[in-house]
Write a protein that holds these residues in place. Structure first.
Motif, short mmCIF file in Angstrom:
data_model
loop_
_atom_site.label_atom_id
_atom_site.label_comp_id
_atom_site.label_asym_id
_atom_site.label_seq_id
_atom_site.Cartn_x
_atom_site.Cartn_y
_atom_site.Cartn_z
N MET A 161 0.80 -1.15 -0.09
CA MET A 161 -0.09 0.05 0.01
C MET A 161 0.84 1.20 0.04
N ALA A 162 0.70 2.21 -0.94
CA ALA A 162 1.46 3.47 -0.90
C ALA A 162 1.21 4.24 0.46
N THR A 163 2.31 4.79 0.71
CA THR A 163 2.24 5.49 2.12
C THR A 163 3.19 6.94 1.74
N GLU A 164 2.68 7.98 2.46
CA GLU A 164 3.51 9.09 2.19
C GLU A 164 3.61 9.89 3.41
N ILE A 165 4.90 10.77 3.84
CA ILE A 165 5.05 11.28 4.98
C ILE A 165 5.62 12.75 4.61
N ALA A 166 5.20 13.81 5.20
CA ALA A 166 5.45 15.09 4.94
C ALA A 166 6.49 15.55 5.89
N ALA A 167 7.62 15.97 5.55
CA ALA A 167 8.88 16.38 6.36
C ALA A 167 9.17 17.85 6.34
N THR A 168 9.43 18.63 7.47
CA THR A 168 9.81 19.64 7.45
C THR A 168 10.98 19.94 6.87
N SER A 169 12.20 18.83 7.11
CA SER A 169 13.23 18.95 6.62
C SER A 169 13.65 17.29 6.43
N LEU A 170 14.44 17.04 5.06
CA LEU A 170 14.59 15.65 5.01
C LEU A 170 16.14 15.76 4.31
N PHE A 171 17.20 14.60 5.14
CA PHE A 171 18.49 14.63 4.73
C PHE A 171 18.44 13.55 3.48
N CYS A 172 18.65 13.71 2.54
CA CYS A 172 18.64 12.63 1.30
C CYS A 172 19.99 12.09 1.34
N GLY A 173 21.03 12.71 1.39
CA GLY A 173 22.30 12.13 1.38
C GLY A 173 23.47 13.27 1.24
N PRO A 174 24.62 12.97 1.19
CA PRO A 174 25.71 13.99 1.23
C PRO A 174 25.55 14.97 0.02
N ASP A 175 25.46 14.56 -1.14
CA ASP A 175 25.35 15.31 -2.40
C ASP A 175 23.99 16.02 -2.40
N ARG A 176 23.13 15.51 -2.24
CA ARG A 176 21.62 16.21 -2.18
C ARG A 176 21.41 17.01 -1.04
N ALA A 177 22.14 17.00 -0.02
CA ALA A 177 22.12 17.85 1.31
C ALA A 177 20.57 17.66 1.91
N ILE A 178 19.82 18.77 2.45
CA ILE A 178 18.83 18.85 3.12
C ILE A 178 17.83 19.36 2.13
N ARG A 179 16.64 18.87 1.99
CA ARG A 179 15.50 19.47 1.36
C ARG A 179 14.50 19.78 2.47
N ASP A 180 13.95 21.01 2.30
CA ASP A 180 12.73 21.33 3.09
C ASP A 180 11.41 21.36 2.66
#
Length: 478
Positions: free
Chosen positions: A1-20
């Motif tokens: 089943m598809a699930t989604e979560i909203a994030a104030t900030s998300l750490f993708c990885g070292p190159d993509r850094a943090i997305r808000d």
């Protein structure tokens, strides 16, 4: 089943850094999409990859059995009092504590079987505990075929004991060694019984001072032929360093030459590895797991982790069952590694984000967990939701949440843990197992069982003194 979560900030990885202000979606245990425009999230959350405890033993808390403030060489014997009374409950307790702290995967280097059932069945019990908790594991039966008491002839330690006391020690620690062929067969049987998408079965020699050359050669050959990973301790203490210098001075070179060192190998500790040895380890692709608090608890020393990283070693972080407060808090352990090894003055070894990313990536490789750990489409949905309102409690100005996490983060900030798309921890509690009830049941069993080892407890002071005398006299530590 598809699930989604909203994030104030998300750490993708070292190159993509943090997305808000993003939304992470996953389906079937895999991340399908991360998109922007989520808008304000309340309560605020910081979503990060699941932690990896890259070296552990899934055992009971050692201090509860009086194993406090002593070096590894006596600590190992003392912890016989903590031999699992129920393999399933012991593993479930340790794995659930790891999960609560945010771990998506854990290495179980199984050094102290209960002796109550065949080893294949014991492996099944540990795997069932992992399945019930919902955590990924790597599992290896630790094997040794020599030096069960000291790193050499133990007769001088045993000869002064009464016949009853000597019998107690021999029954607890001295076993007929398993042949290399029998160990390979056992590992194959365990793999046939429990290996799967959530369980990676590995080879687990305990350490070179405990394993004969034929055993290590057999492990290296089997790993090369089958691709099976290996997990082993190396140069953890000053006495192991002294033993190697005295009896096996070309130890690391020999491991390299027989093909033992490779990208399939993970080495725990390496506290007393020298620069030339670190270079060989790095060149082979072998990983090193550092276990900061365990090293301090056992007075083993400060590992050359910054130097290892500088020469190209792949670094991961483990708890080793001895976190600073014996609470399995992997985040605090990562912070300690950063604080001690992260640099001097203006010269940084790595940034907190870089350490975090490499520990996750290398930990997953060492435990056989799929993917790099980065929160990007196509990778497993293994992530942790951190309470950003509590982490950024003052909200005075924008501050990098990863910097805050390494400044004051701990396991109490973990709100949710998702592994393979399934929530295994919510609001600080495991969703599928009752950890307080498990621990209460275990305590009752240990209290009932501890009297069976009363003779060992009685003789501990003189035995401990004999052990320290042997190591100080036989192996120099300078």
């Amino acid at each position: 089943m598809a699930t989604e979560i909203a994030a104030t900030s998300l750490f993708c990885g070292p190159d993509r850094a943090i997305r808000d202000d993003v939304t992470l979606r996953h389906d079937g245990g895999v991340i399908t999409d991360i998109s922007g425009g989520a808008g304000p999230v309340s309560p605020r959350s910081f979503v990060i990859p699941g932690f990896i405890n890259a070296h552990d033993h899934a055992r009971a808390t050692a201090s509860s059995f009086g194993a406090v403030g002593m070096p590894l060489e006596s600590w190992i014997l003392r912890t016989a009092l903590g031999t699992p009374v129920d393999p399933y409950l012991t593993a479930a307790s340790a794995l659930a504590r790891a999960a609560k702290a945010g771990c998506a995967a854990m290495m179980v280097h199984y050094t102290r079987p209960s002796g109550t059932m065949p080893l294949v069945d014991e492996g099944k019990a540990v795997a069932r505990a992992a399945s019930d908790v919902g955590i990924r594991i790597a599992f290896a039966i630790a094997v040794r075929d020599r030096n069960p008491i000291v790193y050499g002839d133990a007769e001088s330690v045993l000869s002064g004991l009464s016949s009853d006391d000597r019998k107690t020690i021999e029954e607890l620690f001295i076993r007929a060694p398993m042949s290399p062929a029998a160990y390979i067969e056992l590992t194959d049987a365990i793999a046939a019984a429990i290996a799967g998408p959530m369980v990676d079965v590995q080879l687990g020699p305990a350490g070179v001072q405990w394993c004969s050359k034929p055993l290590l050669e057999a492990v290296a050959e089997n790993s090369e032929r089958t691709g099976r990973r290996i997990h082993m301790h190396l140069l953890e203490t000053v006495y192991q360093r002294a033993w190697a210098d005295q009896y096996f001075p070309d130890m690391v070179r020999w491991l390299r030459d027989i093909g033992f060192l490779s990208e399939r190998l993970t080495l725990a500790h390496c506290i007393h590895a020298r620069p030339d040895e670190l270079e060989m380890i790095a060149a082979s692709g072998t990983r090193i797991v550092t276990n900061f608090s365990s090293n301090m608890h056992l007075r083993s020393g400060l590992a050359p982790i910054a130097a290892a990283h500088k020469c190209g070693c792949a670094i991961a972080v483990g708890v080793d069952g001895l976190a600073l407060d014996e609470d399995d808090d992997i985040l605090r352990e990562m912070r300690l590694v950063q604080m001690v090894h992260g640099g001097l003055g203006f010269k940084a070894t790595w940034t907190p984000a870089e350490l975090f990313a490499l520990a996750i990536r290398n930990g997953r490789r060492g435990t056989g967990a799929p993917g790099s750990g980065e929160l990007v489409a196509g990778n497993p949905a293994d992530y942790v939701v951190i309470d950003l309102d509590r982490l950024d409690r003052d909200r005075i100005m924008p501050v990098d949440p990863m910097a805050l996490l390494f400044a004051r983060g701990n396991a109490s900030l973990v709100k949710e843990v998702v592994v393979a798309g399934k929530t295994i921890v919510r609001d600080g509690a495991c969703t599928a197992v009752d950890l307080p009830a498990i621990e209460q049941e275990l305590r009752a069993m240990y209290r009932a069982n501890v009297g069976k080892l009363s003779n060992f407890q009685r003789m501990w002071p003189p035995l401990s003194e004999r052990l320290s005398g042997w190591f100080e006299q036989q192996l120099t530590c300078e």
